[in-house]
Design a protein around this motif. Structure first.
Motif, PDB file in Angstrom:
ATOM      1  N   THR A 138       0.833  -1.207   0.000  1.00 28.87           N
ATOM      2  CA  THR A 138       0.000   0.000   0.000  1.00 28.87           C
ATOM      3  C   THR A 138       0.863   1.250   0.000  1.00 28.87           C
ATOM      4  OG1 THR A 138      -1.791  -1.138   1.152  1.00 28.87           O
ATOM      5  CG2 THR A 138      -1.764   1.268   1.292  1.00 28.87           C
ATOM      6  N   MET A 139       1.925   1.245   0.793  1.00 30.87           N
ATOM      7  CA  MET A 139       2.835   2.396   0.821  1.00 30.87           C
ATOM      8  C   MET A 139       3.378   2.693  -0.571  1.00 30.87           C
ATOM      9  SD  MET A 139       5.044   1.312   4.194  1.00 30.87           S
ATOM     10  CE  MET A 139       4.305   1.071   5.809  1.00 30.87           C
ATOM     11  N   ALA A 140       3.876   1.664  -1.241  1.00 35.02           N
ATOM     12  CA  ALA A 140       4.459   1.857  -2.571  1.00 35.02           C
ATOM     13  C   ALA A 140       3.396   2.246  -3.594  1.00 35.02           C
ATOM     14  CB  ALA A 140       5.181   0.582  -3.007  1.00 35.02           C
ATOM     15  N   GLU A 141       2.228   1.625  -3.548  1.00 31.67           N
ATOM     16  CA  GLU A 141       1.158   1.933  -4.508  1.00 31.67           C
ATOM     17  C   GLU A 141       0.735   3.386  -4.410  1.00 31.67           C
ATOM     18  OE1 GLU A 141      -1.864  -0.837  -3.530  1.00 31.67           O
ATOM     19  OE2 GLU A 141      -0.755  -2.572  -4.306  1.00 31.67           O
ATOM     20  N   THR A 282       4.972  11.768  11.523  1.00 33.23           N
ATOM     21  CA  THR A 282       6.427  11.626  11.580  1.00 33.23           C
ATOM     22  C   THR A 282       7.024  11.362  10.203  1.00 33.23           C
ATOM     23  OG1 THR A 282       6.232   9.279  12.098  1.00 33.23           O
ATOM     24  CG2 THR A 282       6.353  10.780  13.959  1.00 33.23           C
ATOM     25  N   THR A 283       6.381  10.504   9.410  1.00 32.15           N
ATOM     26  CA  THR A 283       6.929  10.191   8.092  1.00 32.15           C
ATOM     27  C   THR A 283       6.823  11.374   7.141  1.00 32.15           C
ATOM     28  OG1 THR A 283       6.216   7.914   8.451  1.00 32.15           O
ATOM     29  CG2 THR A 283       6.896   8.505   6.229  1.00 32.15           C
ATOM     30  N   SER A 284       5.709  12.078   7.189  1.00 32.30           N
ATOM     31  CA  SER A 284       5.546  13.255   6.335  1.00 32.30           C
ATOM     32  C   SER A 284       6.655  14.266   6.578  1.00 32.30           C
ATOM     33  CB  SER A 284       4.179  13.889   6.599  1.00 32.30           C
ATOM     34  OG  SER A 284       4.058  15.118   5.909  1.00 32.30           O
ATOM     35  N   SER A 285       6.900  14.566   7.848  1.00 29.41           N
ATOM     36  CA  SER A 285       7.941  15.528   8.188  1.00 29.41           C
ATOM     37  C   SER A 285       9.318  15.037   7.743  1.00 29.41           C
ATOM     38  CB  SER A 285       7.934  15.779   9.700  1.00 29.41           C
ATOM     39  OG  SER A 285       8.985  16.642  10.073  1.00 29.41           O
ATOM     40  N   THR A 286       9.604  13.756   7.973  1.00 30.77           N
ATOM     41  CA  THR A 286      10.902  13.199   7.581  1.00 30.77           C
ATOM     42  C   THR A 286      11.123  13.323   6.079  1.00 30.77           C
ATOM     43  OG1 THR A 286      10.879  11.636   9.426  1.00 30.77           O
ATOM     44  CG2 THR A 286      12.317  11.111   7.566  1.00 30.77           C
ATOM     45  N   LEU A 287      10.093  13.032   5.295  1.00 33.86           N
ATOM     46  CA  LEU A 287      10.226  13.114   3.840  1.00 33.86           C
ATOM     47  C   LEU A 287      10.443  14.551   3.369  1.00 33.86           C
ATOM     48  CD1 LEU A 287       7.478  10.528   2.869  1.00 33.86           C
ATOM     49  CD2 LEU A 287       9.941  10.318   2.386  1.00 33.86           C
ATOM     50  N   VAL A 288       9.763  15.499   3.973  1.00 33.16           N
ATOM     51  CA  VAL A 288       9.964  16.899   3.589  1.00 33.16           C
ATOM     52  C   VAL A 288      11.410  17.315   3.843  1.00 33.16           C
ATOM     53  CG1 VAL A 288       9.324  19.289   4.098  1.00 33.16           C
ATOM     54  CG2 VAL A 288       7.554  17.533   3.948  1.00 33.16           C
ATOM     55  N   LEU A 440      10.403   7.323  -0.609  1.00 35.36           N
ATOM     56  CA  LEU A 440      11.536   8.041  -1.189  1.00 35.36           C
ATOM     57  C   LEU A 440      12.067   7.308  -2.409  1.00 35.36           C
ATOM     58  CD1 LEU A 440      13.285  10.558  -0.730  1.00 35.36           C
ATOM     59  CD2 LEU A 440      14.846   9.120   0.601  1.00 35.36           C
ATOM     60  N   ALA A 441      12.126   5.968  -2.334  1.00 41.22           N
ATOM     61  CA  ALA A 441      12.632   5.186  -3.458  1.00 41.22           C
ATOM     62  C   ALA A 441      11.745   5.326  -4.688  1.00 41.22           C
ATOM     63  CB  ALA A 441      12.756   3.712  -3.055  1.00 41.22           C
ATOM     64  N   VAL A 442      10.432   5.259  -4.497  1.00 39.94           N
ATOM     65  CA  VAL A 442       9.507   5.392  -5.622  1.00 39.94           C
ATOM     66  C   VAL A 442       9.666   6.742  -6.295  1.00 39.94           C
ATOM     67  CG1 VAL A 442       7.074   5.630  -6.252  1.00 39.94           C
ATOM     68  CG2 VAL A 442       7.794   3.749  -4.763  1.00 39.94           C
ATOM     69  N   LEU A 443       9.673   7.800  -5.508  1.00 35.84           N
ATOM     70  CA  LEU A 443       9.660   9.153  -6.070  1.00 35.84           C
ATOM     71  C   LEU A 443      11.034   9.578  -6.590  1.00 35.84           C
ATOM     72  CD1 LEU A 443       7.343  10.875  -3.441  1.00 35.84           C
ATOM     73  CD2 LEU A 443       6.722   9.990  -5.702  1.00 35.84           C
ATOM     74  N   ALA A 444      12.105   9.300  -5.826  1.00 34.96           N
ATOM     75  CA  ALA A 444      13.445   9.731  -6.248  1.00 34.96           C
ATOM     76  C   ALA A 444      13.942   8.931  -7.441  1.00 34.96           C
ATOM     77  CB  ALA A 444      14.423   9.602  -5.085  1.00 34.96           C
TER      78      ALA A 444
END
Length: 478
Positions: A138-141, A282-288, A440-444
């Protein structure tokens, strides 16, 4: 390992004392002079991160005053480990205030003693590696869906994009729903709640009795009412369903303790809100922060995309790729070092509490700060630099407060503790790390983001958030 044992000539000349072995009793030093009644609260409230760095630079054991209450700041990893591992024995979970309780209720983060142990035993199975594996798809999709919508040259607000993405992942994996309305209503309310918690915690509201009404407390009550209504509606939908669902909420509804009792409706509400914060905020902030750092460090960005091309080739990442994406993991860990979403840990001394071999008076509030320790030059060479290579030989489990093994920097245990540690380590640690790495892997793999917002500063609220919109230009890779 050395610790500070008190101010010496070097401290008076502006250089930090090196101290003696951590095995010797700690000598507590005095912090900055406060003001009557409020103590050091004005300085803490003005800039908590700078305040904790100031205390760290005075020594490893610094007395200060939170209002009229005695407080102790600790900076050395050995002693942070003492605090984290002795919670539930000689340190207690302190009351973090009415704003915090209004949002989180008495969930596993807040509960104490036997109640905490019961709730942990019921919640933990839903976030074990086997279950996280089932959420990874689900995360990757969700990340792929976002990548499919981005176009080369598009201008985006990274903060808004990452918040919307992690909200969607959270409502799918935690609540098992899949509509924009669910994500948006809960997300907006959560944004208000976390902002007000930060304002209450570091302002005069921290000293006011619970019964005193304030505009901020009214706002967090309204936001919490929205969250409660959404959770109640979703729980009812689950209970009325005829089929078993694979989401976290369904597992909580089915969980039973050793007596055969289930979680009550209120407990279900508290735990789902706690998991939502861990899985989204937490994940949203880390990704930003990761995009912000990558944009300013082309060498790191190139190393990241080289690994993604090599490991993933022509397929999207999944749970089985997580272990192979070592540099991507290192990027996330280094982001969490520089911008830890949870920026402080605190405990309340009970009978028999000691730090560094020195007794701590009962009722003393002991503080440590991930922000201050993660940027301590004793543990990190060039601590302000973004260097994921620090973590490439790490060989410990995520969330255990561990740094790299032999071969890079000798980082002590508990010099990195973005998820806490000890018995109360964040239950969602693996969920958050896997989510951040896969997204991060999907988008980068497809895009670079050129972040153009300058002078972004971290704001310590419930989590560590950027102080403004983070604008970027999407650049498609070849």
């Amino acid at each position: 390992m050395a610790v500070h044992t008190g101010p010496d000539a070097r401290a008076r000349d502006g250089e930090r004392p090196t101290g003696t072995s951590a095995q010797k009793p700690a000598a507590f030093v005095e912090g900055p002079r406060g003001v009557p009644l409020l103590g050091n609260l004005p300085a803490f409230g003005k800039d908590p991160l700078a305040f904790f760095e100031q205390l760290r630079d005075r020594g490893d054991f610094v007395r200060w005053r939170f209002g009229r209450s005695h407080a102790l700041f600790i900076a050395h990893p050995d002693n942070i480990g003492e605090l984290l591992t002795e919670v539930e024995r000689t340190f207690d979970q302190p009351d973090l205030g009415i704003a915090f309780r209004t949002l989180l209720g008495n969930g596993v983060v807040v509960a104490k003693g036997a109640d905490w142990r019961r709730k942990r035993s019921l919640v933990q199975p839903s976030v074990r590696p086997k279950q996280v594996r089932s959420y990874a798809a689900t995360m990757a999709e969700c990340a792929v869906d976002l990548a499919d919508r981005w176009t080369d040259g598009e201008r985006i607000d990274v903060k808004r994009e990452m918040a919307a993405l992690t909200q969607l992942i959270a409502v799918r994996t935690i609540f098992g729903v899949d509509t924009a309305a669910d994500a948006e209503s809960i997300g907006r309310a959560m944004d208000v709640a976390q902002k007000e918690i930060g304002a209450e915690f570091s302002g005069i509201g921290a000293l006011l009795p619970d019964w005193v009404p304030t505009p901020g407390r009214a706002r967090i009550k309204r936001a919490t009412a929205v969250i409660d209504a959404e959770v109640s509606r979703i729980v009812s939908r689950h209970r009325d369903g005829d089929t078993e669902r694979p989401d976290l909420l369904s597992r909580l509804l089915a969980a039973r303790d050793e007596t055969g009792a289930r979680l009550s409706d209120r407990e279900i509400r508290d735990e789902t809100v706690t998991l939502y914060i861990g899985g989204h905020e937490t994940t949203s902030s880390t990704l930003v922060w990761a995009w912000h750092l990558l944009s300013r460090n082309p060498r790191v960005r190139d190393a990241l995309t080289e690994e993604l091309d090599r490991v993933l080739a022509d397929h999207e990442p999944g749970y089985d790729d997580y272990a192979s994406l070592t540099y991507t993991q290192a990027v996330v860990k280094e982001t969490l070092r520089l911008y830890p979403t949870i920026w402080l840990i605190t405990g309340l001394a009970k009978e028999g509490a000691t730090i560094g071999g020195t007794p701590v008076p009962v009722g003393t509030r002991v503080w440590s700060s991930q922000w201050a320790t993660h940027r301590d030059p004793r543990w990190y060479g060039d601590p302000e630099a973004f260097r994921p290579e620090r973590w490439l030989t790490a060989d410990r489990e995520e969330g255990e407060g561990a740094g790299p093994a032999e071969g890079t920097e000798a980082i002590p245990e508990y010099a990195w503790f973005p998820f806490g540690g000890g018995p109360r380590v964040c239950l969602g640690t693996r969920f958050a790390l896997v989510e951040a790495v896969l997204v991060l892997a999907v988008l980068a793999r497809r895009f670079h983001l050129d972040v153009t917002a300058d002078g972004i500063r971290p704001v310590p609220s419930l989590t560590l958030q950027p102080d403004r919109d983070v604008l970027a230009t999407v650049r498609a890779r070849g």
